[in-house]
Design a protein around this motif. Structure first.
Motif, PDB file in Angstrom:
ATOM      1  N   MET A 194      29.769  48.138  25.573  1.00 35.89           N
ATOM      2  CA  MET A 194      29.537  46.832  24.950  1.00 35.89           C
ATOM      3  C   MET A 194      29.984  45.714  25.878  1.00 35.89           C
ATOM      4  SD  MET A 194      31.080  45.214  21.434  1.00 35.89           S
ATOM      5  CE  MET A 194      32.598  44.581  22.172  1.00 35.89           C
ATOM      6  N   ALA A 195      29.147  44.707  25.981  1.00 39.37           N
ATOM      7  CA  ALA A 195      29.505  43.571  26.823  1.00 39.37           C
ATOM      8  C   ALA A 195      29.697  42.340  25.936  1.00 39.37           C
ATOM      9  CB  ALA A 195      28.405  43.314  27.843  1.00 39.37           C
ATOM     10  N   ARG A 196      30.530  41.440  26.411  1.00 41.48           N
ATOM     11  CA  ARG A 196      30.707  40.158  25.705  1.00 41.48           C
ATOM     12  C   ARG A 196      29.739  39.157  26.307  1.00 41.48           C
ATOM     13  NH1 ARG A 196      36.470  39.686  27.724  1.00 41.48           N
ATOM     14  NH2 ARG A 196      35.275  40.706  29.366  1.00 41.48           N
ATOM     15  N   LEU A 197      28.822  38.703  25.482  1.00 40.10           N
ATOM     16  CA  LEU A 197      27.782  37.804  25.967  1.00 40.10           C
ATOM     17  C   LEU A 197      27.908  36.443  25.327  1.00 40.10           C
ATOM     18  CD1 LEU A 197      24.579  40.065  25.754  1.00 40.10           C
ATOM     19  CD2 LEU A 197      26.319  39.998  27.532  1.00 40.10           C
ATOM     20  N   LEU A 198      27.607  35.421  26.115  1.00 38.56           N
ATOM     21  CA  LEU A 198      27.472  34.070  25.578  1.00 38.56           C
ATOM     22  C   LEU A 198      26.013  33.672  25.723  1.00 38.56           C
ATOM     23  CD1 LEU A 198      28.530  31.363  24.485  1.00 38.56           C
ATOM     24  CD2 LEU A 198      29.163  30.748  26.835  1.00 38.56           C
ATOM     25  N   LEU A 199      25.393  33.390  24.598  1.00 45.84           N
ATOM     26  CA  LEU A 199      24.004  32.969  24.583  1.00 45.84           C
ATOM     27  C   LEU A 199      23.964  31.459  24.371  1.00 45.84           C
ATOM     28  CD1 LEU A 199      20.900  33.455  24.251  1.00 45.84           C
ATOM     29  CD2 LEU A 199      21.359  33.934  21.841  1.00 45.84           C
ATOM     30  N   VAL A 200      23.369  30.741  25.329  1.00 44.39           N
ATOM     31  CA  VAL A 200      23.269  29.285  25.214  1.00 44.39           C
ATOM     32  C   VAL A 200      21.793  28.943  25.036  1.00 44.39           C
ATOM     33  CG1 VAL A 200      23.887  27.073  26.245  1.00 44.39           C
ATOM     34  CG2 VAL A 200      25.207  29.130  26.822  1.00 44.39           C
ATOM     35  N   GLU A 201      21.417  28.582  23.842  1.00 46.92           N
ATOM     36  CA  GLU A 201      20.000  28.370  23.518  1.00 46.92           C
ATOM     37  C   GLU A 201      19.907  27.435  22.316  1.00 46.92           C
ATOM     38  OE1 GLU A 201      16.612  27.843  23.351  1.00 46.92           O
ATOM     39  OE2 GLU A 201      16.600  29.639  24.617  1.00 46.92           O
ATOM     40  N   ASP A 202      19.172  26.331  22.487  1.00 45.51           N
ATOM     41  CA  ASP A 202      19.074  25.368  21.382  1.00 45.51           C
ATOM     42  C   ASP A 202      17.921  25.681  20.425  1.00 45.51           C
ATOM     43  OD1 ASP A 202      17.515  24.563  23.739  1.00 45.51           O
ATOM     44  OD2 ASP A 202      16.819  22.939  22.460  1.00 45.51           O
ATOM     45  N   ASP A 203      16.949  26.455  20.882  1.00 43.81           N
ATOM     46  CA  ASP A 203      15.821  26.783  20.014  1.00 43.81           C
ATOM     47  C   ASP A 203      16.249  27.843  19.000  1.00 43.81           C
ATOM     48  OD1 ASP A 203      12.386  26.888  20.286  1.00 43.81           O
ATOM     49  OD2 ASP A 203      13.456  28.418  19.120  1.00 43.81           O
ATOM     50  N   GLU A 204      16.198  27.463  17.724  1.00 40.46           N
ATOM     51  CA  GLU A 204      16.688  28.313  16.637  1.00 40.46           C
ATOM     52  C   GLU A 204      15.970  29.671  16.611  1.00 40.46           C
ATOM     53  OE1 GLU A 204      18.990  27.248  14.264  1.00 40.46           O
ATOM     54  OE2 GLU A 204      18.910  29.161  13.172  1.00 40.46           O
ATOM     55  N   THR A 205      14.638  29.634  16.744  1.00 41.02           N
ATOM     56  CA  THR A 205      13.847  30.868  16.643  1.00 41.02           C
ATOM     57  C   THR A 205      14.149  31.810  17.806  1.00 41.02           C
ATOM     58  OG1 THR A 205      12.111  29.524  15.659  1.00 41.02           O
ATOM     59  CG2 THR A 205      11.517  31.758  16.322  1.00 41.02           C
ATOM     60  N   ILE A 206      14.138  31.257  19.017  1.00 47.92           N
ATOM     61  CA  ILE A 206      14.415  32.083  20.195  1.00 47.92           C
ATOM     62  C   ILE A 206      15.850  32.604  20.152  1.00 47.92           C
ATOM     63  CG2 ILE A 206      14.589  32.078  22.723  1.00 47.92           C
ATOM     64  CD1 ILE A 206      12.434  29.919  22.778  1.00 47.92           C
ATOM     65  N   GLY A 207      16.767  31.702  19.830  1.00 47.15           N
ATOM     66  CA  GLY A 207      18.181  32.077  19.778  1.00 47.15           C
ATOM     67  C   GLY A 207      18.431  33.205  18.789  1.00 47.15           C
ATOM     68  N   GLN A 208      17.785  33.099  17.626  1.00 44.17           N
ATOM     69  CA  GLN A 208      17.962  34.121  16.590  1.00 44.17           C
ATOM     70  C   GLN A 208      17.408  35.463  17.066  1.00 44.17           C
ATOM     71  OE1 GLN A 208      19.608  33.287  13.511  1.00 44.17           O
ATOM     72  NE2 GLN A 208      19.831  35.502  13.801  1.00 44.17           N
ATOM     73  N   ALA A 209      16.209  35.417  17.673  1.00 43.71           N
ATOM     74  CA  ALA A 209      15.572  36.653  18.143  1.00 43.71           C
ATOM     75  C   ALA A 209      16.422  37.327  19.227  1.00 43.71           C
ATOM     76  CB  ALA A 209      14.177  36.350  18.687  1.00 43.71           C
ATOM     77  N   LEU A 210      16.895  36.513  20.178  1.00 46.91           N
ATOM     78  CA  LEU A 210      17.695  37.075  21.271  1.00 46.91           C
ATOM     79  C   LEU A 210      19.027  37.617  20.744  1.00 46.91           C
ATOM     80  CD1 LEU A 210      17.131  34.466  24.147  1.00 46.91           C
ATOM     81  CD2 LEU A 210      16.075  36.719  23.868  1.00 46.91           C
ATOM     82  N   SER A 211      19.651  36.833  19.895  1.00 48.51           N
ATOM     83  CA  SER A 211      20.945  37.227  19.355  1.00 48.51           C
ATOM     84  C   SER A 211      20.835  38.544  18.584  1.00 48.51           C
ATOM     85  CB  SER A 211      21.467  36.100  18.457  1.00 48.51           C
ATOM     86  OG  SER A 211      22.637  36.503  17.814  1.00 48.51           O
ATOM     87  N   THR A 212      19.804  38.655  17.760  1.00 47.93           N
ATOM     88  CA  THR A 212      19.599  39.873  16.973  1.00 47.93           C
ATOM     89  C   THR A 212      19.376  41.077  17.884  1.00 47.93           C
ATOM     90  OG1 THR A 212      18.600  38.558  15.210  1.00 47.93           O
ATOM     91  CG2 THR A 212      18.146  40.930  15.177  1.00 47.93           C
ATOM     92  N   SER A 213      18.532  40.907  18.886  1.00 46.92           N
ATOM     93  CA  SER A 213      18.213  42.011  19.780  1.00 46.92           C
ATOM     94  C   SER A 213      19.423  42.441  20.613  1.00 46.92           C
ATOM     95  CB  SER A 213      17.053  41.597  20.690  1.00 46.92           C
ATOM     96  OG  SER A 213      16.725  42.638  21.559  1.00 46.92           O
TER      97      SER A 213
END
Ligand code: CA
Length: 234
Positions: free
Chosen positions: A1-20
């Motif tokens: 498991m890695a600790r990731l920081l996702l920086v994304e303002d687009d709600e749809t893209i951010g949600q999809a990436l975060s979920t995956s």
């Protein structure tokens, strides 16, 4: 498991990436703004940061530069739109390790993350204990230390691995494909511009050595790859 920081303002893209990413077993912190990302980066350390360049509040490249100051060993992968080509080059120079073009394909994203997160395992000659000396440059893969005329040369993870790969065969032409596969990933399917940016970074580090130092030269072989030449008088 890695600790990731996702920086994304687009709600749809951010949600999809975060979920995956979460489904792949990573722990994900999601910041929708540049300021949010900088705040997160001061609170904890991350293995990898996925950074959208088009942010509502701050310039993505400036955020990258700032993140690099607090997260020295973190892999930074930029997310860019196709028309942000210039930003990519500036971003790589500002300390990012790689970039992905939107729309991001999840299979490619996970392949890249695997390649970056296994860093340190792809050292070319893991059984080598003797450092390689090329003129005034010493590359020690066992300690991951590089010195030039006795002074430590600070290198990013991939810069080190690229140099170690070239230094393993001084004077030998190494193809782009070989370098991409040995230093990045055997299934790399993105642009290989990142290779040229890392070569440029190594050349800059070498040029910092000053006059009189016996420094190897990284020769560009058009249409093929690169070759590390030992200094003439070494
Ligand atoms: Ca954006």
């Amino acid at each position: 498991m890695a600790r990731l920081l996702l920086v994304e303002d687009d709600e749809t893209i951010g949600q999809a990436l975060s979920t995956s990413l979460t489904a792949h077993g990573h722990s994900v912190s999601w910041a929708p703004t540049g300021n949010g990302a900088l705040r997160e980066s001061r609170l904890g350390s991350f293995d990898l940061i996925l950074l959208d360049l088009g942010l509502p509040d701050l310039d993505g490249v400036a955020v990258c530069r700032e993140l690099r100051t607090t997260q020295a060993d973190t892999v930074i992968v930029m997310l860019t739109a196709r028309d942000e080509e210039m930003d990519v080059i500036i971003g790589l120079e500002a300390g990012a390790d790689d970039y992905l073009t939107k729309p991001v394909r999840l299979a490619e994203l996970h392949a890249r993350l695997r390649a970056h997160l296994r860093r340190g395992e792809s050292i070319t000659r893991p059984d080598t204990t003797e450092p390689t000396q090329l003129g005034d440059l010493v590359v020690d893969t066992s300690s991951r230390r590089v010195t030039l005329a006795g002074a430590d040369v600070p290198l990013r993870a991939k810069e080190f691995e690229l140099l170690a790969r070239l230094a393993a065969q001084p004077g030998v032409a190494v193809s782009r494909d070989t370098l991409m596969s040995d230093v990045w990933d055997e299934h790399w399917f993105g642009s290989t511009k990142t290779l040229d940016v890392h070569v440029a970074a190594l050349r800059r580090r070498f040029s910092d050595a000053g006059d009189g130092a016996l420094v190897p030269t990284i020769v560009t072989l058009r249409g093929h790859g690169y070759r590390l030449d030992v200094p003439p008088s070494a």
